[in-house]
Design a protein around this motif. Structure first.
Motif, short mmCIF file in Angstrom:
data_model
loop_
_atom_site.label_atom_id
_atom_site.label_comp_id
_atom_site.label_asym_id
_atom_site.label_seq_id
_atom_site.Cartn_x
_atom_site.Cartn_y
_atom_site.Cartn_z
N VAL A 1 0.86 -1.18 0.00
CA VAL A 1 0.00 0.00 0.00
C VAL A 1 0.89 1.23 0.00
O VAL A 1 1.89 1.28 0.72
CB VAL A 1 -0.92 0.01 1.23
CG1 VAL A 1 -1.76 1.29 1.27
CG2 VAL A 1 -1.83 -1.22 1.23
N ALA A 2 0.54 2.22 -0.81
CA ALA A 2 1.35 3.43 -0.94
C ALA A 2 0.44 4.66 -0.96
O ALA A 2 -0.76 4.56 -1.24
CB ALA A 2 2.19 3.39 -2.20
N LEU A 3 1.03 5.78 -0.66
CA LEU A 3 0.32 7.05 -0.76
C LEU A 3 0.41 7.57 -2.19
O LEU A 3 1.30 7.19 -2.96
CB LEU A 3 0.92 8.08 0.20
CG LEU A 3 0.77 7.80 1.70
CD1 LEU A 3 1.48 8.88 2.51
CD2 LEU A 3 -0.70 7.72 2.09
N THR A 4 -0.51 8.46 -2.53
CA THR A 4 -0.51 9.12 -3.84
C THR A 4 -0.47 10.62 -3.65
O THR A 4 -1.35 11.18 -2.97
CB THR A 4 -1.79 8.75 -4.63
OG1 THR A 4 -1.81 7.34 -4.87
CG2 THR A 4 -1.83 9.48 -5.96
N PHE A 5 0.55 11.26 -4.20
CA PHE A 5 0.64 12.72 -4.24
C PHE A 5 0.93 13.12 -5.68
O PHE A 5 1.80 12.52 -6.33
CB PHE A 5 1.75 13.25 -3.32
CG PHE A 5 1.59 12.90 -1.88
CD1 PHE A 5 0.64 13.55 -1.10
CD2 PHE A 5 2.37 11.92 -1.29
CE1 PHE A 5 0.47 13.23 0.24
CE2 PHE A 5 2.22 11.59 0.04
CZ PHE A 5 1.26 12.25 0.81
N GLY A 6 0.21 14.12 -6.17
CA GLY A 6 0.45 14.50 -7.56
C GLY A 6 -0.07 15.87 -7.89
O GLY A 6 -0.75 16.53 -7.10
#
Length: 366
Positions: free
Chosen positions: A279-284
């Motif tokens: 599981v990972a975070l999403t920043f964009g």
């Protein structure tokens, strides 16, 4: 002589009648424009003229508006009035079929002519099989003589926007071979994905989607990323869209056997395959910008830190331009960089790709 006089009179009458059926804009500095009122967003007004095409004017620079054709006018409170429009003393008068509607110009939210209103209604409810915008990019090169190489780059992108949501689909592939080298494959990268955005407020939106990547030279059989989150329209107008977004994603990636050390039997590889699930975070952020009437820039960047392995992350950056040559053909340039912190042994952490070629648009936005 009489016949000449009759012809001149008919010509003058035709000119006068043509002018009388045109919309007229009078500016505060005394200038006048004659043409067809197209639309207004409450701050500016667009009028189409024969001599200069579409002309955009600030509403506060306009002294008087007079139209012969019906306009659709949006008023505060969500009401709509339809009819020819005239202005005087800071008020807008709409001659509807049921009677005149008078309102202060400051209470006007938008104005559209019939064509713009039809286009707006189609955008509100286009149906899943209609309203798609996008294009296909093609780039190809070949070299012979002291080298023996072929390069093919293909890409597809499509958007299905409505007033409050949008579906985005994309796919891209680059394949380069060098027949004088061992191994002969120089690049083999394929990406694709789909995303759905839904406005929650005029500024805030929710999104969820899926992305897929295969990279032969990094021994990546398939990376699957499924995620969602929230985004903010920092800037959103006809020329500029800038969004920031954040969320969470689940990543499933499978790497193959890697570099062949000995052909065997059995064959011996550097590694024997790895599957990662995390599981990972999403920043964009995403930026769309129009430059003039012919060139558009699209840029995206995403940072995905692994929540289960501290220090591991993936970073993706893409930027491209399309310059229209005509209504359906354009020239495209695309740059991309994919960086991962934990590739298989013997492979590099990042892949940088630049492609250029033609863009074939379908149903381009007007």
């Amino acid at each position: 002589m009489l016949r000449k006089f009759e012809m001149l009179l008919l010509t003058a009458l035709f000119a006068l009648s043509s002018a009388s059926f045109a919309d007229q804009i009078t500016l505060k500095n005394g200038d006048r424009l004659t043409g067809t009122v197209v639309k207004s967003d409450g701050k500016t007004l667009v009028i189409h003229t024969d001599a200069a095409g579409d002309v955009e004017l600030k509403l506060d620079s306009i002294q008087e508006i007079k139209t012969d054709e019906e306009l659709h006018v949006g008023l505060k409170g969500g009401k709509t009035a339809v009819g020819p429009v005239t202005t005087a003393d800071g008020k807008l008068d709409i001659a509807t079929k049921s009677g005149a509607v008078e309102t202060p110009t400051g209470d006007v939210s938008w104005i559209r002519n019939d064509a713009e209103e039809i286009a707006h209604e189609k955008k509100l409810h286009p149906g899943l099989m209609h309203g798609w915008e996008g294009g296909i990019n093609i780039g190809f090169s070949i070299a012979r003589g002291n080298s023996d190489t072929e390069n093919l780059a293909l890409a597809f992108n499509a958007d299905h926007p409505t007033e409050h949501d949008k579906i985005t689909m994309y796919a891209a592939s680059i394949n380069t071979t060098n027949n004088l080298a061992t191994p002969s494959t120089v690049a083999n990268l394929t990406t694709g994905g789909i995303r759905y955005d839904r406005d929650l407020t005029p500024r805030l939106f929710a999104f969820f989607g899926a992305d897929y990547t295969a990279n032969a030279l990094q021994f990546l059989d398939l990376r699957q990323v499924y995620g969602g989150g929230l985004g903010v329209h920092v800037i959103k107008n006809d020329r500029t869209i800038f969004d920031v977004l954040g969320g969470v994603n689940y990543t499933h990636e499978t790497y193959s056997n890697g570099t062949l050390i000995a052909p065997g039997p059995p064959p011996i590889f550097v590694s024997y395959g790895v599957t990662n699930r995390f599981v990972a975070l999403t920043f964009g952020e995403e930026w769309d910008q129009k430059f003039g009437k012919s060139t558009a820039l699209t840029e995206t960047a995403g940072f995905f830190p692994n929540l289960q392995e501290t220090g591991e992350y993936r970073f993706v950056f893409n930027a491209g331009t399309v310059t229209k040559l005509n209504s359906w053909l354009g020239w495209q340039n695309q740059f991309g960089n994919i960086y991962v912190t934990n590739p298989p042994v013997g492979t590099k952490k990042n892949d940088v790709v630049f492609t250029t070629g033609i863009n074939i648009a379908f149903n381009p936005p007007k």
